[in-house]
Design a protein around this motif. Sequence first.
Motif, mmCIF file in Angstrom:
data_model
loop_
_atom_site.group_PDB
_atom_site.id
_atom_site.type_symbol
_atom_site.label_atom_id
_atom_site.label_comp_id
_atom_site.label_asym_id
_atom_site.label_seq_id
_atom_site.Cartn_x
_atom_site.Cartn_y
_atom_site.Cartn_z
ATOM 1 N N ALA A 58 0.838 -1.203 0.000
ATOM 2 C CA ALA A 58 0.000 0.000 0.000
ATOM 3 C C ALA A 58 0.872 1.251 0.000
ATOM 4 O O ALA A 58 0.605 2.215 -0.727
ATOM 5 N N GLU A 59 1.937 1.227 0.777
ATOM 6 C CA GLU A 59 2.846 2.389 0.840
ATOM 7 C C GLU A 59 3.459 2.670 -0.537
ATOM 8 O O GLU A 59 3.418 3.804 -1.026
ATOM 9 N N ALA A 60 4.032 1.632 -1.152
ATOM 10 C CA ALA A 60 4.720 1.825 -2.439
ATOM 11 C C ALA A 60 3.744 2.250 -3.530
ATOM 12 O O ALA A 60 4.044 3.132 -4.340
ATOM 13 N N LEU A 61 2.563 1.647 -3.533
ATOM 14 C CA LEU A 61 1.594 1.980 -4.574
ATOM 15 C C LEU A 61 0.981 3.362 -4.331
ATOM 16 O O LEU A 61 0.721 4.108 -5.280
ATOM 17 N N LEU B 235 -10.191 2.005 7.778
ATOM 18 C CA LEU B 235 -9.888 0.762 7.054
ATOM 19 C C LEU B 235 -9.674 1.106 5.575
ATOM 20 O O LEU B 235 -10.462 1.866 5.002
ATOM 21 N N LEU B 236 -8.662 0.516 4.947
ATOM 22 C CA LEU B 236 -8.374 0.857 3.548
ATOM 23 C C LEU B 236 -9.576 0.584 2.636
ATOM 24 O O LEU B 236 -9.900 1.393 1.763
ATOM 25 N N THR B 237 -10.248 -0.537 2.846
ATOM 26 C CA THR B 237 -11.337 -0.912 1.929
ATOM 27 C C THR B 237 -12.560 0.001 2.035
ATOM 28 O O THR B 237 -13.412 -0.027 1.154
ATOM 29 N N GLU B 238 -12.628 0.825 3.098
ATOM 30 C CA GLU B 238 -13.728 1.814 3.194
ATOM 31 C C GLU B 238 -13.743 2.734 1.989
ATOM 32 O O GLU B 238 -14.759 3.326 1.663
ATOM 33 N N PHE B 239 -12.568 2.921 1.369
ATOM 34 C CA PHE B 239 -12.438 3.904 0.306
ATOM 35 C C PHE B 239 -12.669 3.324 -1.085
ATOM 36 O O PHE B 239 -12.681 4.057 -2.069
ATOM 37 N N ASP C 100 -14.468 -6.610 2.690
ATOM 38 C CA ASP C 100 -14.424 -5.334 3.414
ATOM 39 C C ASP C 100 -13.162 -5.273 4.272
ATOM 40 O O ASP C 100 -13.116 -4.627 5.307
ATOM 41 N N TYR C 101 -12.128 -5.966 3.801
ATOM 42 C CA TYR C 101 -10.798 -5.912 4.421
ATOM 43 C C TYR C 101 -9.813 -6.370 3.352
ATOM 44 O O TYR C 101 -10.238 -6.901 2.312
ATOM 45 N N VAL C 102 -8.519 -6.170 3.589
ATOM 46 C CA VAL C 102 -7.522 -6.647 2.628
ATOM 47 C C VAL C 102 -7.048 -8.029 3.085
ATOM 48 O O VAL C 102 -6.410 -8.139 4.143
ATOM 49 N N PRO C 103 -7.370 -9.086 2.330
ATOM 50 C CA PRO C 103 -6.966 -10.428 2.738
ATOM 51 C C PRO C 103 -5.441 -10.525 2.854
ATOM 52 O O PRO C 103 -4.715 -9.902 2.074
ATOM 53 N N ILE D 44 -5.927 -3.626 -2.909
ATOM 54 C CA ILE D 44 -5.171 -2.440 -2.479
ATOM 55 C C ILE D 44 -5.247 -1.364 -3.559
ATOM 56 O O ILE D 44 -5.510 -0.186 -3.277
ATOM 57 N N ASP D 45 -5.056 -1.748 -4.805
ATOM 58 C CA ASP D 45 -5.039 -0.797 -5.911
ATOM 59 C C ASP D 45 -6.384 -0.062 -6.006
ATOM 60 O O ASP D 45 -6.437 1.179 -6.056
ATOM 61 N N GLN D 46 -7.477 -0.801 -6.011
ATOM 62 C CA GLN D 46 -8.799 -0.166 -6.148
ATOM 63 C C GLN D 46 -9.125 0.712 -4.945
ATOM 64 O O GLN D 46 -9.700 1.789 -5.095
#
Length: 159
Positions: free
Chosen positions: A23-26, A112-116, A124-127, A142-144
């Motif tokens: 997530a940081e790098a992307l 939470l990242l997936t909220e966005f 509704d979470y990053v596996p 992560i990308d979406q």
Amino acid sequence: MIETSVKSVLFVCLGNICRSPTAEALFRQKSSAVELNISCDSAGTADWHIGSPPYQPMQEAALVRGINMSKLRARQISIHDFTNFDLIIAMDEKNRANLNTLCPEGVGKVRLLTEFAQENLGYDYVPDPYYTRDFNQTLDIIDQSLSGLIENLNSANTA
Ligand code: 4NP
């Protein structure tokens, strides 16, 4: 969804060798592409991999998409991160619960990242690919989600 101006974002997972370094790098790549000037970092709730580079299979899957994270090194979240970062983004509910236990006063900064995500990802979470072994699924989610996050930050910062 984000009301205040955000200058720094911290991504958090369990080990800081799969999801949060990705997530940081992307985020770095996607935010600089739209000239969004926000600093970012990542950390793990656990101390198991402190000083290690991202997990090799995760790095390889990311590199296929042009994301190079070979220079990143894992670290553990610290209480100081709650003052140093404007927004703290957890990959799953367990990470979020651990963050809220570590700093109950910081609860308003934790999301939470997936909220966005702007489309239904089916999650509704990053596996965690350390267990699922599906590195591409993690990259897609992560990308979406990051695309939605960056759109939010862009609107909040220009409002
Ligand atoms: P991450 O994945 O939280 O996405 O970095 C994991 C990496 C390592 C372990 C667990 C999850 N581990 O048990 O070592």
